[in-house]
Write a protein that holds these residues in place. Sequence first.
Motif, PDB file in Angstrom:
ATOM      1  N   THR A  37       0.837  -1.204   0.000  1.00  0.00           N
ATOM      2  CA  THR A  37       0.000   0.000   0.000  1.00  0.00           C
ATOM      3  C   THR A  37       0.869   1.250   0.000  1.00  0.00           C
ATOM      4  OG1 THR A  37      -1.709  -1.238   1.179  1.00  0.00           O
ATOM      5  CG2 THR A  37      -1.918   1.160   1.174  1.00  0.00           C
ATOM      6  N   VAL A  38       1.971   1.213   0.746  1.00  0.00           N
ATOM      7  CA  VAL A  38       2.926   2.332   0.728  1.00  0.00           C
ATOM      8  C   VAL A  38       3.488   2.493  -0.679  1.00  0.00           C
ATOM      9  CG1 VAL A  38       5.170   3.134   1.574  1.00  0.00           C
ATOM     10  CG2 VAL A  38       3.533   2.136   3.176  1.00  0.00           C
ATOM     11  N   ARG A  39       3.857   1.370  -1.318  1.00  0.00           N
ATOM     12  CA  ARG A  39       4.378   1.425  -2.694  1.00  0.00           C
ATOM     13  C   ARG A  39       3.341   2.008  -3.650  1.00  0.00           C
ATOM     14  NH1 ARG A  39       5.842  -4.092  -2.725  1.00  0.00           N
ATOM     15  NH2 ARG A  39       4.462  -4.308  -4.496  1.00  0.00           N
ATOM     16  N   LEU A  40       2.101   1.601  -3.494  1.00  0.00           N
ATOM     17  CA  LEU A  40       1.037   2.134  -4.343  1.00  0.00           C
ATOM     18  C   LEU A  40       0.948   3.653  -4.194  1.00  0.00           C
ATOM     19  CD1 LEU A  40      -1.473   1.952  -6.170  1.00  0.00           C
ATOM     20  CD2 LEU A  40      -2.811   1.399  -4.124  1.00  0.00           C
ATOM     21  N   ARG A 121      12.880   8.303 -18.265  1.00  0.00           N
ATOM     22  CA  ARG A 121      12.033   8.577 -19.424  1.00  0.00           C
ATOM     23  C   ARG A 121      10.674   7.871 -19.291  1.00  0.00           C
ATOM     24  NH1 ARG A 121      13.011   6.662 -25.352  1.00  0.00           N
ATOM     25  NH2 ARG A 121      11.559   8.005 -26.402  1.00  0.00           N
ATOM     26  N   LEU A 122      10.698   6.635 -18.819  1.00  0.00           N
ATOM     27  CA  LEU A 122       9.452   5.889 -18.618  1.00  0.00           C
ATOM     28  C   LEU A 122       8.559   6.582 -17.595  1.00  0.00           C
ATOM     29  CD1 LEU A 122       7.606   3.419 -18.992  1.00  0.00           C
ATOM     30  CD2 LEU A 122       8.969   2.269 -17.237  1.00  0.00           C
ATOM     31  N   LEU A 123       9.139   6.971 -16.475  1.00  0.00           N
ATOM     32  CA  LEU A 123       8.349   7.637 -15.435  1.00  0.00           C
ATOM     33  C   LEU A 123       7.776   8.965 -15.934  1.00  0.00           C
ATOM     34  CD1 LEU A 123      10.513   6.897 -12.275  1.00  0.00           C
ATOM     35  CD2 LEU A 123       8.295   5.918 -12.887  1.00  0.00           C
ATOM     36  N   ASP A 124       8.558   9.683 -16.721  1.00  0.00           N
ATOM     37  CA  ASP A 124       8.052  10.936 -17.291  1.00  0.00           C
ATOM     38  C   ASP A 124       6.869  10.671 -18.223  1.00  0.00           C
ATOM     39  OD1 ASP A 124       9.913  12.431 -15.933  1.00  0.00           O
ATOM     40  OD2 ASP A 124      11.315  12.559 -17.615  1.00  0.00           O
ATOM     41  N   GLN A 128       2.584  11.652 -17.895  1.00  0.00           N
ATOM     42  CA  GLN A 128       1.825  12.380 -18.917  1.00  0.00           C
ATOM     43  C   GLN A 128       0.474  11.721 -19.217  1.00  0.00           C
ATOM     44  OE1 GLN A 128       4.096  13.409 -22.450  1.00  0.00           O
ATOM     45  NE2 GLN A 128       5.975  13.334 -21.246  1.00  0.00           N
ATOM     46  N   LEU A 129       0.294  10.500 -18.758  1.00  0.00           N
ATOM     47  CA  LEU A 129      -0.959   9.804 -19.000  1.00  0.00           C
ATOM     48  C   LEU A 129      -2.095  10.446 -18.204  1.00  0.00           C
ATOM     49  CD1 LEU A 129       0.231   6.090 -18.735  1.00  0.00           C
ATOM     50  CD2 LEU A 129      -0.364   7.327 -20.822  1.00  0.00           C
ATOM     51  N   PRO A 130      -3.314  10.344 -18.696  1.00  0.00           N
ATOM     52  CA  PRO A 130      -4.458  10.789 -17.897  1.00  0.00           C
ATOM     53  C   PRO A 130      -4.494  10.011 -16.574  1.00  0.00           C
ATOM     54  CG  PRO A 130      -5.112  10.370 -20.166  1.00  0.00           C
ATOM     55  CD  PRO A 130      -3.706   9.881 -20.027  1.00  0.00           C
ATOM     56  N   ALA A 131      -5.062  10.612 -15.556  1.00  0.00           N
ATOM     57  CA  ALA A 131      -5.031  10.047 -14.205  1.00  0.00           C
ATOM     58  C   ALA A 131      -5.551   8.610 -14.151  1.00  0.00           C
ATOM     59  CB  ALA A 131      -5.828  10.929 -13.248  1.00  0.00           C
ATOM     60  N   ARG A 132      -6.680   8.308 -14.776  1.00  0.00           N
ATOM     61  CA  ARG A 132      -7.238   6.954 -14.704  1.00  0.00           C
ATOM     62  C   ARG A 132      -6.295   5.943 -15.355  1.00  0.00           C
ATOM     63  NH1 ARG A 132     -12.958   5.000 -17.105  1.00  0.00           N
ATOM     64  NH2 ARG A 132     -13.842   6.170 -15.385  1.00  0.00           N
ATOM     65  N   GLN A 133      -5.725   6.301 -16.517  1.00  0.00           N
ATOM     66  CA  GLN A 133      -4.793   5.399 -17.194  1.00  0.00           C
ATOM     67  C   GLN A 133      -3.543   5.169 -16.338  1.00  0.00           C
ATOM     68  OE1 GLN A 133      -3.907   6.724 -21.166  1.00  0.00           O
ATOM     69  NE2 GLN A 133      -6.059   6.670 -21.816  1.00  0.00           N
ATOM     70  N   ARG A 134      -3.048   6.228 -15.747  1.00  0.00           N
ATOM     71  CA  ARG A 134      -1.850   6.122 -14.890  1.00  0.00           C
ATOM     72  C   ARG A 134      -2.135   5.210 -13.703  1.00  0.00           C
ATOM     73  NH1 ARG A 134      -1.069  11.220 -14.130  1.00  0.00           N
ATOM     74  NH2 ARG A 134      -2.190  11.346 -12.177  1.00  0.00           N
ATOM     75  N   ARG A 135      -3.263   5.400 -13.056  1.00  0.00           N
ATOM     76  CA  ARG A 135      -3.613   4.564 -11.905  1.00  0.00           C
ATOM     77  C   ARG A 135      -3.755   3.105 -12.310  1.00  0.00           C
ATOM     78  NH1 ARG A 135      -8.070   8.883 -10.395  1.00  0.00           N
ATOM     79  NH2 ARG A 135      -6.728  10.405  -9.381  1.00  0.00           N
ATOM     80  N   ALA A 136      -4.412   2.871 -13.434  1.00  0.00           N
ATOM     81  CA  ALA A 136      -4.616   1.500 -13.906  1.00  0.00           C
ATOM     82  C   ALA A 136      -3.278   0.817 -14.195  1.00  0.00           C
ATOM     83  CB  ALA A 136      -5.502   1.492 -15.152  1.00  0.00           C
ATOM     84  N   LEU A 139      -1.442   0.014 -10.858  1.00  0.00           N
ATOM     85  CA  LEU A 139      -2.055  -1.129 -10.184  1.00  0.00           C
ATOM     86  C   LEU A 139      -1.751  -2.440 -10.917  1.00  0.00           C
ATOM     87  CD1 LEU A 139      -5.513   0.449  -9.351  1.00  0.00           C
ATOM     88  CD2 LEU A 139      -3.777  -0.240  -7.684  1.00  0.00           C
ATOM     89  N   ARG A 140      -1.841  -2.421 -12.242  1.00  0.00           N
ATOM     90  CA  ARG A 140      -1.682  -3.651 -13.020  1.00  0.00           C
ATOM     91  C   ARG A 140      -0.226  -4.098 -13.107  1.00  0.00           C
ATOM     92  NH1 ARG A 140      -1.770  -8.208 -14.314  1.00  0.00           N
ATOM     93  NH2 ARG A 140      -2.209  -9.001 -16.383  1.00  0.00           N
ATOM     94  N   TYR A 141       0.672  -3.173 -13.427  1.00  0.00           N
ATOM     95  CA  TYR A 141       2.035  -3.586 -13.751  1.00  0.00           C
ATOM     96  C   TYR A 141       3.049  -3.347 -12.639  1.00  0.00           C
ATOM     97  CZ  TYR A 141      -0.045  -4.313 -18.236  1.00  0.00           C
ATOM     98  OH  TYR A 141      -0.879  -4.769 -19.232  1.00  0.00           O
ATOM     99  N   TRP A 142       2.851  -2.354 -11.797  1.00  0.00           N
ATOM    100  CA  TRP A 142       3.791  -2.172 -10.694  1.00  0.00           C
ATOM    101  C   TRP A 142       3.391  -3.016  -9.494  1.00  0.00           C
ATOM    102  CZ3 TRP A 142       4.090   1.898 -14.165  1.00  0.00           C
ATOM    103  CH2 TRP A 142       5.370   2.344 -14.462  1.00  0.00           C
TER     104      TRP A 142
END
Length: 180
Positions: A37-40, A121-124, A128-136, A139-142
């Motif tokens: 949860t801290v990582r999230l 570069r990846l984090l940047d 830039q992704l919209p908030a919902r895409q970034r959150r998804a 959650l999915r890959y990290w």
Amino acid sequence: MPAQPPAGGPPTGERPAGELSRQEAYHALFSEHFLATVRLARLLGADDPEDVAQEAFVRLHRRWQDLREPAAALAYVRRTTINVTTSRLRHLRTVRRTPGEPLRVHPSAEDSVLAGERTTRLLDAVRQLPARQRRALVLRYWLDLPVAEVAAALGIRLGTAKSTLSCAQSTLAALLKDPT
């Protein structure tokens, strides 16, 4: 006359083997998922991820007795973490904004620690992704959650979660494409 246990249930003080009390279940959930949860919270951009995770578990603890399905507790914690992080980031943007001056994004401590141009570069690009895409994506890959749990954590339908992840991957690929 001594008190009788509820009809159909185990006698007071006894429970079926392998069944945890609600308090034990809460403590087990906390110990198993607090660091994730801290990582999230950290990956979502919280500048105080430990506080955000603690807040999520405190809110769960307050509602623990009201949960109809304890199995939904982890999704509740993740959703609360997302909401608290979003709320705090929104507050920080408002506080940091001064009239006539554009919003400045301050890099997190994790960004300065991360080594390598590709990671930065990846984090940047993810930012830039919209908030919902970034959150998804986070959650999915990290956090390596199944799509169904991503949908539950974001409070959206399974098909919407799949579509959001697909759009996020396409957008990310375009952002990371080499200009050469």
